[in-house]
Design a protein around this motif. Structure first.
Motif, short mmCIF file in Angstrom:
data_model
loop_
_atom_site.label_atom_id
_atom_site.label_comp_id
_atom_site.label_asym_id
_atom_site.label_seq_id
_atom_site.Cartn_x
_atom_site.Cartn_y
_atom_site.Cartn_z
N THR A 1 0.83 -1.19 0.00
CA THR A 1 0.00 0.00 0.00
C THR A 1 0.87 1.25 0.00
O THR A 1 1.73 1.42 0.86
N ARG A 40 1.40 5.08 0.67
CA ARG A 40 0.80 5.96 1.68
C ARG A 40 1.52 7.31 1.73
O ARG A 40 2.72 7.39 1.48
N SER A 98 2.04 10.23 4.72
CA SER A 98 1.88 10.41 6.16
C SER A 98 2.24 11.82 6.58
O SER A 98 3.15 12.43 6.01
N SER A 111 -1.52 8.24 8.48
CA SER A 111 -1.07 7.77 7.17
C SER A 111 -2.28 7.44 6.32
O SER A 111 -3.15 6.68 6.76
N PRO A 137 -3.78 6.05 2.59
CA PRO A 137 -3.45 5.38 1.34
C PRO A 137 -3.62 6.34 0.16
O PRO A 137 -4.54 7.14 0.13
#
Length: 171
Positions: free
Chosen positions: A34, A36, A38, A167, A169
């Protein structure tokens, strides 16, 4: 704090790699992960005293090599120190894949600004995060990290941060 978090990253990641990732594709075979973005914020501690606040942005790439996911990050503190780096993260999920612990190790460049003298422009950021992932893949975590120059110079006091991270996606 010394290099304990960096050592834990290497021990956990290499053990996981040897047990779970050394199949036909090789120990560092690429696989999807995934992607991400953040953002985190928290306190910066130096010599056991809180000296500033930090905003930290991180990008987790959408792939892994064995158990290691490439990551890139940048931070800026209220007193003008900045850090930018790239490295890897290792994540272990538990509690029905909702909870996780993540270790990361990222070499990078540090600019002192009005903040602490860490002895060298090269700073290694090693950290641990514990958190929860929602059914939509959003993560909420508490992170602790340590920066030091790994004895690249005689001055190596280190610096720590404690932060709350979110975070999201990308896809």
């Amino acid at each position: 704090m010394d290099g304990t978090l960096a050592a834990l990253f290497l021990i956990a990641g290499l053990t996981d790699m040897g047990i779970n990732h050394c199949g036909d594709g090789g120990c560092l075979a690429q696989s999807p992960e995934t992607e991400r973005f953040s953002i985190s914020a928290g306190d910066v501690d130096f010599q056991k005293a809180t000296v500033s606040k930090e905003l930290y942005l991180r990008y987790d790439f959408g792939r892994r090599y064995g158990p290691f996911q490439p990551v890139a990050g940048a931070s800026l503190t209220a007193d003008g120190t900045a850090w930018i780096g790239i490295g890897a993260a290792w994540t272990q999920r538990f509690a029905g894949d909702r909870a996780y612990v993540q270790l990361a190790l990222m070499p990078g460049l540090y600019s002192q600004g009005s903040g602490p003298d860490l002895g060298h422009a090269v700073q290694f950021r090693s950290g641990v995060e514990v958190g929860y992932e929602t059914s939509k893949g959003v993560r909420f975590g508490l992170s602790y990290d340590h920066r030091s120059n790994a004895e690249l110079s005689g001055v190596n006091p280190g610096m720590e941060t404690v932060q709350f991270r979110v975070s999201i996606p990308v896809k």
